[in-house]
Write a protein that holds these residues in place. Structure first.
Motif, PDB file in Angstrom:
ATOM      1  N   ASP A  41       0.851  -1.182   0.000  1.00 36.44           N
ATOM      2  CA  ASP A  41       0.000   0.000   0.000  1.00 36.44           C
ATOM      3  C   ASP A  41       0.890   1.237   0.000  1.00 36.44           C
ATOM      4  OD1 ASP A  41      -2.372   1.399   0.057  1.00 36.44           O
ATOM      5  OD2 ASP A  41      -2.507   1.375   2.245  1.00 36.44           O
ATOM      6  N   PHE A  42       0.618   2.176  -0.920  1.00 33.16           N
ATOM      7  CA  PHE A  42       1.430   3.370  -1.068  1.00 33.16           C
ATOM      8  C   PHE A  42       0.540   4.600  -1.121  1.00 33.16           C
ATOM      9  CE2 PHE A  42       3.635  -0.089  -3.162  1.00 33.16           C
ATOM     10  CZ  PHE A  42       4.924   0.017  -2.677  1.00 33.16           C
ATOM     11  N   SER A  43       1.132   5.749  -0.772  1.00 35.60           N
ATOM     12  CA  SER A  43       0.426   7.014  -0.947  1.00 35.60           C
ATOM     13  C   SER A  43       0.172   7.250  -2.442  1.00 35.60           C
ATOM     14  CB  SER A  43       1.271   8.171  -0.422  1.00 35.60           C
ATOM     15  OG  SER A  43       1.429   8.095   0.966  1.00 35.60           O
ATOM     16  N   ASP A  44      -0.882   7.997  -2.727  1.00 34.83           N
ATOM     17  CA  ASP A  44      -1.161   8.378  -4.105  1.00 34.83           C
ATOM     18  C   ASP A  44      -0.200   9.480  -4.542  1.00 34.83           C
ATOM     19  OD1 ASP A  44      -3.316   6.741  -3.729  1.00 34.83           O
ATOM     20  OD2 ASP A  44      -4.829   8.293  -4.025  1.00 34.83           O
ATOM     21  N   TYR A  45       0.114   9.477  -5.819  1.00 37.16           N
ATOM     22  CA  TYR A  45       0.823  10.604  -6.413  1.00 37.16           C
ATOM     23  C   TYR A  45      -0.237  11.574  -6.907  1.00 37.16           C
ATOM     24  CZ  TYR A  45       5.208   8.048  -6.359  1.00 37.16           C
ATOM     25  OH  TYR A  45       6.323   7.375  -5.970  1.00 37.16           O
ATOM     26  N   GLU A  46      -0.065  12.851  -6.611  1.00 37.77           N
ATOM     27  CA  GLU A  46      -1.026  13.863  -7.035  1.00 37.77           C
ATOM     28  C   GLU A  46      -0.293  14.946  -7.824  1.00 37.77           C
ATOM     29  OE1 GLU A  46      -3.773  15.175  -3.860  1.00 37.77           O
ATOM     30  OE2 GLU A  46      -2.685  13.721  -2.629  1.00 37.77           O
ATOM     31  N   PHE A  47      -0.749  15.164  -9.046  1.00 37.68           N
ATOM     32  CA  PHE A  47      -0.169  16.180  -9.903  1.00 37.68           C
ATOM     33  C   PHE A  47      -1.243  17.175 -10.310  1.00 37.68           C
ATOM     34  CE2 PHE A  47       2.368  12.362 -10.531  1.00 37.68           C
ATOM     35  CZ  PHE A  47       3.649  12.839 -10.363  1.00 37.68           C
ATOM     36  N   TRP A  48      -0.895  18.445 -10.250  1.00 43.60           N
ATOM     37  CA  TRP A  48      -1.766  19.503 -10.756  1.00 43.60           C
ATOM     38  C   TRP A  48      -1.078  20.121 -11.953  1.00 43.60           C
ATOM     39  CZ3 TRP A  48      -4.031  22.982  -6.308  1.00 43.60           C
ATOM     40  CH2 TRP A  48      -4.883  22.204  -5.517  1.00 43.60           C
ATOM     41  N   SER A  49      -1.819  20.271 -13.032  1.00 42.76           N
ATOM     42  CA  SER A  49      -1.310  20.958 -14.217  1.00 42.76           C
ATOM     43  C   SER A  49      -2.089  22.249 -14.391  1.00 42.76           C
ATOM     44  CB  SER A  49      -1.482  20.087 -15.460  1.00 42.76           C
ATOM     45  OG  SER A  49      -0.689  18.940 -15.373  1.00 42.76           O
ATOM     46  N   VAL A  50      -1.379  23.313 -14.679  1.00 44.31           N
ATOM     47  CA  VAL A  50      -1.993  24.616 -14.937  1.00 44.31           C
ATOM     48  C   VAL A  50      -1.774  24.916 -16.420  1.00 44.31           C
ATOM     49  CG1 VAL A  50      -2.010  27.073 -14.363  1.00 44.31           C
ATOM     50  CG2 VAL A  50      -1.508  25.370 -12.584  1.00 44.31           C
ATOM     51  N   CYS A  77       0.027   1.613  -8.461  1.00 41.38           N
ATOM     52  CA  CYS A  77       0.137   2.904  -7.808  1.00 41.38           C
ATOM     53  C   CYS A  77      -0.964   3.818  -8.327  1.00 41.38           C
ATOM     54  CB  CYS A  77       1.512   3.493  -8.130  1.00 41.38           C
ATOM     55  SG  CYS A  77       1.742   5.143  -7.537  1.00 41.38           S
ATOM     56  N   ALA A  78      -1.574   4.596  -7.445  1.00 39.76           N
ATOM     57  CA  ALA A  78      -2.615   5.537  -7.863  1.00 39.76           C
ATOM     58  C   ALA A  78      -1.978   6.877  -8.215  1.00 39.76           C
ATOM     59  CB  ALA A  78      -3.632   5.718  -6.750  1.00 39.76           C
ATOM     60  N   VAL A  79      -2.406   7.431  -9.334  1.00 44.16           N
ATOM     61  CA  VAL A  79      -1.939   8.741  -9.779  1.00 44.16           C
ATOM     62  C   VAL A  79      -3.171   9.606 -10.000  1.00 44.16           C
ATOM     63  CG1 VAL A  79      -0.698  10.018 -11.555  1.00 44.16           C
ATOM     64  CG2 VAL A  79       0.103   7.746 -10.870  1.00 44.16           C
ATOM     65  N   ASP A  80      -3.271  10.685  -9.216  1.00 45.68           N
ATOM     66  CA  ASP A  80      -4.380  11.614  -9.347  1.00 45.68           C
ATOM     67  C   ASP A  80      -3.918  12.822 -10.142  1.00 45.68           C
ATOM     68  OD1 ASP A  80      -6.063  10.033  -7.717  1.00 45.68           O
ATOM     69  OD2 ASP A  80      -5.157  10.908  -5.922  1.00 45.68           O
ATOM     70  N   LEU A  81      -4.691  13.174 -11.165  1.00 44.30           N
ATOM     71  CA  LEU A  81      -4.375  14.320 -12.001  1.00 44.30           C
ATOM     72  C   LEU A  81      -5.501  15.337 -11.893  1.00 44.30           C
ATOM     73  CD1 LEU A  81      -3.273  12.392 -15.227  1.00 44.30           C
ATOM     74  CD2 LEU A  81      -1.808  13.229 -13.380  1.00 44.30           C
ATOM     75  N   GLU A  82      -5.136  16.587 -11.662  1.00 50.17           N
ATOM     76  CA  GLU A  82      -6.093  17.693 -11.620  1.00 50.17           C
ATOM     77  C   GLU A  82      -5.605  18.755 -12.591  1.00 50.17           C
ATOM     78  OE1 GLU A  82      -8.950  18.021  -9.847  1.00 50.17           O
ATOM     79  OE2 GLU A  82      -8.703  16.027  -8.982  1.00 50.17           O
ATOM     80  N   PHE A  83      -6.551  19.451 -13.208  1.00 46.44           N
ATOM     81  CA  PHE A  83      -6.201  20.431 -14.221  1.00 46.44           C
ATOM     82  C   PHE A  83      -6.883  21.754 -13.919  1.00 46.44           C
ATOM     83  CE2 PHE A  83      -6.435  16.152 -15.962  1.00 46.44           C
ATOM     84  CZ  PHE A  83      -5.091  15.958 -16.226  1.00 46.44           C
TER      85      PHE A  83
END
Length: 129
Positions: A41-50, A77-83
């Motif tokens: 179990d790992f923390s999620d990676y979270e990336f924000w793109s502007v 692995c979970a990767v969360d992407l926000e824009f």
């Protein structure tokens, strides 16, 4: 991956699509991630793109990047992407939106268009596809 697979041609916009910033948010930026090798179990990676225009926050512009990440990582692995658009950030500053502003301040900028070389500059002008 985000820079390579960003596809602004999926929407009609009054200007060419550009990524202005990519920011690592969350536990990896705060250096408070967890990794449990017993349960894998790992923390999620979270990336924000502007991006430079609100139309480029459309999911269609990012589907290739999401598909590539999913194909490479699968369920490992979970990767969360926000824009967000530049105007979203300006509004957050004007309204003192602490949810967005705190994360931007604590985040690690991985790419900034005004500072970093264009994608193709490292490999003689050929962008990865």
């Amino acid at each position: 991956i985000l820079r390579s697979f960003f596809d602004p041609n999926q929407v009609q916009a009054p200007e060419p699509g550009r990524i202005k910033r990519i920011i690592l948010i969350g536990p990896y930026a705060r250096r408070s991630w967890y990794e449990d090798s017993r349960t894998i179990d790992f923390s999620d990676y979270e990336f924000w793109s502007v991006v430079n225009h609100p139309l480029f926050t459309d999911e269609r512009c990012w589907q290739r990047a999401r598909d590539f990440i999913r194909s490479e990582l699968g369920d490992r692995c979970a990767v969360d992407l926000e824009f967000y658009s530049k105007s979203d950030i300006r509004i957050a500053k004007a309204e003192r939106d602490t949810f967005i502003l705190d994360r931007l301040e604590a985040g690690i900028t991985l790419y900034r268009a005004s500072r970093d070389a264009p994608l193709g500059a490292r490999d003689g002008g050929r962008a990865r596809t």
